[in-house]
Design an enzyme around this catalytic site. Structure first.
Site, mmCIF file in Angstrom:
data_model
loop_
_atom_site.group_PDB
_atom_site.id
_atom_site.type_symbol
_atom_site.label_atom_id
_atom_site.label_comp_id
_atom_site.label_asym_id
_atom_site.label_seq_id
_atom_site.Cartn_x
_atom_site.Cartn_y
_atom_site.Cartn_z
ATOM 1 N N HIS A 148 -3.868 0.008 -9.576
ATOM 2 C CA HIS A 148 -3.730 -0.551 -10.921
ATOM 3 C C HIS A 148 -2.567 -0.013 -11.741
ATOM 4 O O HIS A 148 -2.391 -0.437 -12.881
ATOM 5 C CB HIS A 148 -5.032 -0.327 -11.697
ATOM 6 N N HIS A 149 -1.766 0.923 -11.227
ATOM 7 C CA HIS A 149 -0.692 1.510 -12.034
ATOM 8 C C HIS A 149 0.658 0.824 -11.860
ATOM 9 O O HIS A 149 1.535 0.983 -12.714
ATOM 10 C CB HIS A 149 -0.523 2.991 -11.697
#
Length: 569
Positions: free
Chosen positions: A171-172
């Site tokens: 998710h980064h």
């Protein structure tokens, strides 16, 4: 080795299996799931994804995926899963649906051997320290992204209710930058795919790190609500995720952050989680949910500082599952790999509705679990002081509710006509057979074995079944036609593309109407009936003179006409 000796030699006699002594082991489930007894679950495990390696001292270990898969199959949960897929890798064209083409091109070309020549680009794209260059890095990105995209398409086609891809959830990653062990943001790619069909998508993140990459991608959108539960101190990576972050423009108040301190325990976390998620679902009314299950929020994680047990982490998954909304479940962080594999195995059991014992099954990875005596739920809580207070959690809950009050109902999505030139281009677009099958929800998606379940609603009930081919000009029941229209997506793939029909898939109706199949998208049956042709202003050549007269005289006279016609024949 003689023939007699070989007869008594078994694989379980190998030294790789621990002698557990008095400690028992789980016996695998042998009963296969009834296809119609529970929600349909699809499980995605890209072949080879667990064989990648970031580096000797790097905390991210893709091997945790291999351990998870071994436990899932060791428990026999594969018998309880309806479909198991080994999806194809994502293409470069699919990756640039969100990421910059220059960034994806860089990922496809850089290797440990040529990284010295590409140092400037490596710095620009942040592929340093946390995101090192390693062998087959681009293939690894394509594998986990391909799993999430295939899962999203299967949900959109209506052929599965829950899709699981433990290799996803990174998710980064940003549009043109690697971050936090993440190179390609498979979550954003999957949500973009889901937005082609679903009006509203709720994203929930229970990783200990803030889901900044997903939040950033949809910061201006009111069709995606992001809810992240994470540690926030200002200097803990990635340093974002304040309670006051709201989103902007159309996306204002659609960004929810739940910042927590070290040591949060099961009771505090679950109370806050259920309150916030229930409020968000009530206000936003999502038509689909994406749940990122980062396991670094567990106690005793190598990089984490929470006190969550595996049971509490799994209860969050169970709570979301009970909303009975199409659900995409992804992995994420987690750096004590023996606990990560236990957690995701337990959550797989939760999602398929199976009870599994606390004793782990025997696998070749038994030595990983020796220190905890081969238990699924080892004691991993209470190792960090709890710095959260009841007052701080109440302040967070009130702050979230105040944001949701500004929504004034879930946003609707307007129907939009596709320009004629674009519609022609979409019709002429070259697509492979596999891509066409994916759009219709009939794709095999590269799975290594046949699906166990029969497609729903595909039964023949005898001569009275109105779905047989020889019913003549009798129209199929409306409900079945609507369902068929919903299943056959007809959507196109690629950046900035719409659906293949005359309208983009959006709806003004409520969530209830969407779930009942009463959305604004017209069904497209393969063989138009007489009634549908007339509704479009055309004239059916097969319609008899008597039937034309019936249309003018009304329903009652039409019925008498049919009876007279039957008597004549």
């Amino acid at each position: 080795m003689t023939e007699r000796t070989r007869q008594y030699f078994t694989f379980s006699s190998e030294s790789r299996f621990d002698d557990r002594g008095s400690h028992g082991h789980a016996h695998p489930i042998t009963e296969r799931v009834n296809p119609h007894s529970r929600p349909i679950v699809s499980y995605y495990f890209p072949k080879g994804v667990g064989e990648q390696h970031y580096g000797e001292h790097h905390p991210m270990k893709p091997h945790r995926l291999t351990l998870t898969n071994a436990l899932v199959f060791g428990y026999g949960l594969d018998k309880q899963i309806h479909h198991i897929y080994s999806p194809r890798a994502a293409t470069q064209e699919e990756l640039v649906a969100y990421h910059d083409s220059d960034y994806i091109d860089f990922l496809s070309r850089v290797t440990p051997q040529n990284q010295g020549e590409m140092k400037n680009m490596i710095d620009n794209f942040n592929c340093v320290e946390d995101c090192p260059i390693f062998s087959d890095m681009y293939d690894f990105c394509r594998l986990y992204a391909g799993g999430s995209l295939a899962a999203a398409r299967k949900l959109c086609s209506g052929t599965t209710d829950i899709a699981i891809n433990w290799s996803g959830g990174l998710h980064h990653a940003k549009k043109a930058e690697a971050s936090g062990f993440c190179y390609v943001n498979d979550i954003v790619l999957a949500i973009l795919e889901m937005l082609r069909y679903y009006p509203r998508v709720l994203y929930i993140d229970i990783d200990i790190h803030h889901g900044d990459g997903v939040e950033h991608a949809f910061y201006h959108s009111n069709r995606v609500m992001t809810v992240s539960f994470h540690k926030y101190t200002g200097d803990f990576f990635p340093g974002t995720g304040k309670l006051d972050d709201n989103g902007t423009g159309l996306g204002k108040h659609f960004c929810l952050n739940v910042p927590l301190q070290d040591g949060v325990d099961d009771d505090m976390y679950l109370t806050l989680f259920k309150t916030v998620i229930d409020d968000a679902v009530t206000a936003f009314r999502p038509s689909a949910i994406v749940l990122q299950c980062g396991a670094d929020s567990l106690g005793c994680d190598r990089l984490g500082a929470f006190n969550l047990s595996i049971a509490a982490h799994g209860e969050c998954v169970n709570f979301v599952r009970k909303y009975n909304v199409p659900l995409l479940v992804l992995g994420g962080g987690g750096y004590t790999i023996k606990n990560v594999s236990r957690c995701w195995t337990y959550e797989t059991a939760v999602l398929v509705g199976a009870d599994i014992p606390d004793e782990l099954p025997q696998t070749i990875y038994d030595p990983f679990f020796r220190d905890s005596q081969w238990k699924l739920h080892p004691p991993i809580t209470g190792k960090v002081d709890n710095l959260n207070t009841a007052a701080s959690l109440q302040r967070i809950s009130i702050g979230i509710r105040n944001k949701l009050r500004y929504l004034q109902g879930a946003p609707s999505v307007q129907m939009q006509e596709i320009p004629p030139e674009l519609a022609t281009w979409l019709e002429n677009e070259e697509r492979s057979k596999e891509e066409k099958d994916e759009e219709k929800g009939t794709a095999k998606a590269g799975e290594r074995r046949e699906d166990r379940s029969m497609a729903r609603n595909e039964f023949f009930d005898g001569d009275g079944d109105m779905d047989q081919d020889d019913v003549g000009s009798v129209a199929a029941p409306k409900a079945r036609g609507a369902a068929a229209g919903k299943r056959a997506r007809g959507g196109k793939r690629g950046k900035g593309r719409g659906r293949g029909g005359p309208r983009v898939s959006t709806s003004k109706s409520s969530l209830k109407e969407i779930q009942e199949g009463e959305d604004d998208e017209p069904a497209t049956p393969e063989t138009p009936t007489a009634s549908s042709t007339l509704a479009d202003g055309g004239q059916d050549q097969s319609q008899t003179e008597t039937e034309r007269q019936e249309d003018q005289e009304g329903p009652q006279d039409g019925q008498e006409g049919r009876e007279a016609d039957m008597d004549t024949s």
